[in-house]
Write a protein that holds these residues in place. Structure first.
Motif, PDB file in Angstrom:
ATOM      1  N   THR A 173     -13.762  20.886  11.849  1.00  0.00           N
ATOM      2  CA  THR A 173     -14.525  21.313  10.671  1.00  0.00           C
ATOM      3  C   THR A 173     -15.964  20.812  10.716  1.00  0.00           C
ATOM      4  N   HIS A 174     -16.765  21.361   9.840  1.00  0.00           N
ATOM      5  CA  HIS A 174     -18.090  20.823   9.548  1.00  0.00           C
ATOM      6  C   HIS A 174     -18.432  21.169   8.096  1.00  0.00           C
ATOM      7  N   VAL A 175     -19.366  20.416   7.526  1.00  0.00           N
ATOM      8  CA  VAL A 175     -19.793  20.660   6.149  1.00  0.00           C
ATOM      9  C   VAL A 175     -21.195  21.256   6.194  1.00  0.00           C
ATOM     10  N   GLN A 176     -21.354  22.373   5.507  1.00  0.00           N
ATOM     11  CA  GLN A 176     -22.645  23.051   5.468  1.00  0.00           C
ATOM     12  C   GLN A 176     -22.833  23.652   4.088  1.00  0.00           C
ATOM     13  N   ASN A 177     -23.994  23.413   3.499  1.00  0.00           N
ATOM     14  CA  ASN A 177     -24.307  23.930   2.159  1.00  0.00           C
ATOM     15  C   ASN A 177     -23.218  23.575   1.147  1.00  0.00           C
ATOM     16  N   TYR A 178     -22.819  22.307   1.158  1.00  0.00           N
ATOM     17  CA  TYR A 178     -21.867  21.760   0.194  1.00  0.00           C
ATOM     18  C   TYR A 178     -20.451  22.300   0.349  1.00  0.00           C
ATOM     19  N   ARG A 179     -20.139  22.946   1.465  1.00  0.00           N
ATOM     20  CA  ARG A 179     -18.809  23.529   1.656  1.00  0.00           C
ATOM     21  C   ARG A 179     -18.231  23.074   2.981  1.00  0.00           C
ATOM     22  N   LEU A 180     -16.913  22.917   2.991  1.00  0.00           N
ATOM     23  CA  LEU A 180     -16.201  22.596   4.226  1.00  0.00           C
ATOM     24  C   LEU A 180     -15.903  23.903   4.948  1.00  0.00           C
ATOM     25  N   TRP A 181     -16.368  23.996   6.182  1.00  0.00           N
ATOM     26  CA  TRP A 181     -16.115  25.170   7.016  1.00  0.00           C
ATOM     27  C   TRP A 181     -15.179  24.776   8.137  1.00  0.00           C
ATOM     28  N   ILE A 182     -14.142  25.553   8.350  1.00  0.00           N
ATOM     29  CA  ILE A 182     -13.165  25.278   9.407  1.00  0.00           C
ATOM     30  C   ILE A 182     -13.545  26.115  10.618  1.00  0.00           C
ATOM     31  N   ASP A 183     -13.867  25.427  11.704  1.00  0.00           N
ATOM     32  CA  ASP A 183     -14.315  26.099  12.919  1.00  0.00           C
ATOM     33  C   ASP A 183     -13.157  26.525  13.808  1.00  0.00           C
ATOM     34  N   GLU A 184     -12.077  25.734  13.778  1.00  0.00           N
ATOM     35  CA  GLU A 184     -10.948  26.046  14.654  1.00  0.00           C
ATOM     36  C   GLU A 184      -9.655  25.556  14.013  1.00  0.00           C
ATOM     37  N   VAL A 185      -8.613  26.359  14.157  1.00  0.00           N
ATOM     38  CA  VAL A 185      -7.279  25.997  13.664  1.00  0.00           C
ATOM     39  C   VAL A 185      -6.316  26.109  14.838  1.00  0.00           C
ATOM     40  N   LEU A 186      -5.641  25.003  15.133  1.00  0.00           N
ATOM     41  CA  LEU A 186      -4.592  25.012  16.153  1.00  0.00           C
ATOM     42  C   LEU A 186      -3.295  24.577  15.485  1.00  0.00           C
ATOM     43  N   THR A 187      -2.190  25.199  15.871  1.00  0.00           N
ATOM     44  CA  THR A 187      -0.883  24.788  15.352  1.00  0.00           C
ATOM     45  C   THR A 187       0.058  24.583  16.514  1.00  0.00           C
ATOM     46  N   TYR A 188       0.914  23.589  16.360  1.00  0.00           N
ATOM     47  CA  TYR A 188       1.945  23.344  17.364  1.00  0.00           C
ATOM     48  C   TYR A 188       3.116  22.636  16.709  1.00  0.00           C
TER      49      TYR A 188
END
Length: 198
Positions: free
Chosen positions: A167-182
């Motif tokens: 993730t990263h935070v930009q303009n007061y919002r949490l943005w999820i860049d990648e989702v991995l599941t296992y």
């Protein structure tokens, strides 16, 4: 012409003009300070927002870990709790948190799952039970670990799953860049990766 009264009137007018000039100067300085504060402001306080704890602390490029955890739990639940009836709503909700690249991947996965459920005429439901949340500062990754439950007329089955988020935070919002599941309950954090190198 009465010069004494005239001079008194001029001196009163001059004193009044000095007071007005000083007032304008003070108001201008206050306005300038307010503008500088507004331009340089990089933090806000949100008393309460959906999915976040009370008194969440956000800045333009920072969000406290409790708020990040709550947001990631909301995203995890939305990814898991998909059925043909709520798929469009869940995709819209996830679009608020996922970066374009990760949203495209998740949207495709949701469409595949909905097609499978429709073809199987599966009326079951899914839900997620959190077991543990971890943040690895070395990798800058979040791990949401828990049980993925599948409920249908016959039974309630569960599997342990790890959802790994970059993730990263930009303009007061949490943005999820990648989702991995296992599957499993072992997060692939920095300690796990060190053990795999040996």
């Amino acid at each position: 012409m009465d010069f004494i009264k005239r001079n008194e009137s001029i001196s009163e007018l001059t004193a009044h003009n000095k007071k007005m000039g000083l007032s304008i100067l003070i108001l201008g300085a206050c306005l300038l300070l307010s503008l500088v504060k507004m331009v340089l402001q990089s933090e806000i306080v949100i008393v309460q927002t959906p999915g976040m704890p009370d008194n969440a602390y956000l800045e333009r490029s920072y969000m406290d870990k409790a708020s990040q955890e709550a947001t990631l739990l909301t995203v995890t639940s939305s990814v898991v709790e998909i059925n043909p009836d709520n798929a469009e709503y869940q995709k819209k909700l996830l679009g608020s948190f996922l970066s374009p690249a990760s949203y495209t991947k998740i949207e495709r996965d949701i469409d595949v799952r909905v097609a499978q459920l429709t073809a199987q005429r599966e009326l079951g439901s899914y839900y997620f039970v959190l077991k543990k949340y971890e943040y690895d500062p070395v990798l800058n990754k979040h791990f949401v670990i828990g049980e993925l439950h599948t409920v249908n007329a016959a039974k309630d089955s569960s599997q342990l799953y790890v959802f790994e988020y970059t993730t990263h935070v930009q303009n007061y919002r949490l943005w999820i860049d990648e989702v991995l599941t296992y599957e499993g309950d072992k997060a692939h954090n920095s300690e796990y990766l060190k053990g795999q190198k040996k």
